[in-house]
Write an enzyme that holds these catalytic residues in place. Structure first.
Site: not given
Ligand code: NAD
Ligand code: DAU
Length: 353
Positions: A14, A37, A62, A86, A103, A132, A134, A160, A196, A288
């Protein structure tokens, strides 16, 4: 900066793919090497727009396989590494933490080792680690995370990521590796994987499925449009200080119910046949260890690097909904594959209409 060659791990996911778009749209003199990967979350379709562009190269790899990392990358010239790869979904980390440790911790370690080798050969300018908010744990109603907030991760995912942040810090202090870490809040926007909150709610509205809200829906997240995040990373990579960390967020706190209501309202306008979409909301068992609230204080990146977000939430959430409406084949392909099994096991208590 001349002759930038940026290795982007996780560039088919993403945020990584949005980052590739941001860089290729704004920079002529650059080469991007995406290594990924292609797990369930990685998708080459996210990079389709650039498939005939000679500035982009893709290597399937990978990062948890040290031999593969060194052998596949040793002859690729690289000046910067942007490390996004990740396992990213908190719920999956609760169901199965092992891949997250492999990972996020070991994979990051091997990428750091690879970076250390390049740096010793005077080839590497920067290792940018994407992390993040988190890692800082959970907030109550008041306050916001700053760069000096102590680490207190609560899920296997955030633990992690916290471990990888510590390794990155250690490589700066021990080996002088030029590193920067960014810690951002919840992203949303194009190419967001359907597991998500925001894409799940949009797609369930479109399909007339239940909208599962965990617990009371009062948990708060600080929503950051992915395009603003990628512009901020680009700025940090060009102007940030080695060894520093930067929090990225846009002071945009919303509780989960506010987000779900907003999506329902936008869907009512776009899909009047399904209105009111609010009727699809179902409160389900809580996650949880569900962190109550995240909020980022972005003062450091604003004051030291002059960063300002470009997008307002009201327009960006509309653009996001419209992106999913306009890109049906992208998400239909995901929903018809492996992801189905995960969805069914996660939400088996829901009776979809
Ligand atoms: P995502 O899950 O959409 O994408 C992760 C990508 O990493 C995928 O393309 C996957 O194929 C690749 N990947 C996973 N394991 C791998 C491996 N072993 N080797 C090589 N490639 C691998 O994640 P995202 O939401 O795009 O998040 C990207 C980064 O940003 C992550 O480090 C995540 O912790 C961080 N982050 C995400 C958010 C969020 O809201 N999505 C917020 C804060 C930080
Ligand atoms: O804060 C940054 C983080 O945000 C990133 O590091 C993570 O990679 C990313 O996945 C995201 O984590 P969250 O757990 O906050 O995102 P998620 O979209 O899973 O959930 C957002 C909020 O919505 C959380 O409070 C849980 C709630 N939720 C989520 C889902 C999937 C629901 O209520 N219902 C749902 O079905």
């Amino acid at each position: 900066m001349k002759d930038r060659r940026i290795l982007v791990t996780g560039g088919a996911g993403f945020i990584g793919s949005n980052f590739v778009h941001t860089i290729l749209e704004s920079t002529e003199n650059v080469s991007i090497i995406v290594v990924d990967k292609l797990t369930y979350a990685g998708n080459l379709k996210n990079l389709d727009k650039w498939k005939n562009d000679s500035r982009l190269q893709f290597i399937k790899l990978d990062i948890t396989d040290k031999t593969e990392v060194f052998s596949k990358l040793e002859n690729i010239p690289v000046t910067e590494i942007a490390h996004f790869a990740a396992e990213s979904h908190v719920d999956r980390s609760i169901l199965g933490p092992e891949e997250f440790v492999k990972t996020n911790l070991m994979g990051s370690f091997y990428m750091l080792e690879f970076a250390r080798m390049l740096h010793a050969q005077n080839k590497l300018r920067l290792f940018l680690h994407v992390s993040t908010d988190e890692v800082f744990g959970s907030l109550s109603a008041e306050g916001a995370f700053t760069e000096t907030t102590p680490y207190a991760p609560n899920s296997p995912y955030s633990a992690s990521k916290a471990g990888s942040d510590h390794l990155v810090r250690a490589y700066f202090h021990t080996y002088g590796l030029p590193v920067i870490t960014t810690n951002c809040s919840n992203n949303y926007g194009p190419f967001h994987f359907p597991e998500k909150l925001i894409p799940l709610m949009i797609l369930n509205c479109l399909q007339g499925k239940s909208l599962p809200v965990y617990g009371t829906g009062e948990n708060v997240r600080d929503w950051l449009y992915v395009k603003d995040h990628c512009l901020a990373i680009d700025l940090v990579m060009r102007t940030g200080k080695f060894g520093e960390t930067y929090n990225i967020g846009t002071r945009n706190e919303k509780n989960n119910l506010e987000i779900v209501y907003k999506i329902c309202e936008l869907m009512d306008e776009r899909n009047p046949k399904g209105a009111p979409h609010k009727k699809l909301i179902q409160f389900v068992k809580d996650r949880p260890g569900h962190d109550f609230r995240y909020a980022i204080d972005p003062a450091k990146i604003e004051n030291e690097l002059g960063w300002k977000p470009k997008y307002k939430f009201e327009e960006a959430i509309e653009q996001t909904v419209d992106w999913f409406l306009a890109n049906r084949s992208w998400w239909e392909e995901i929903l018809s594959g492996e992801y189905n099994k995960y969805y069914d096991s996660q939400y088996k208590e829901l009776k979809d209409k």
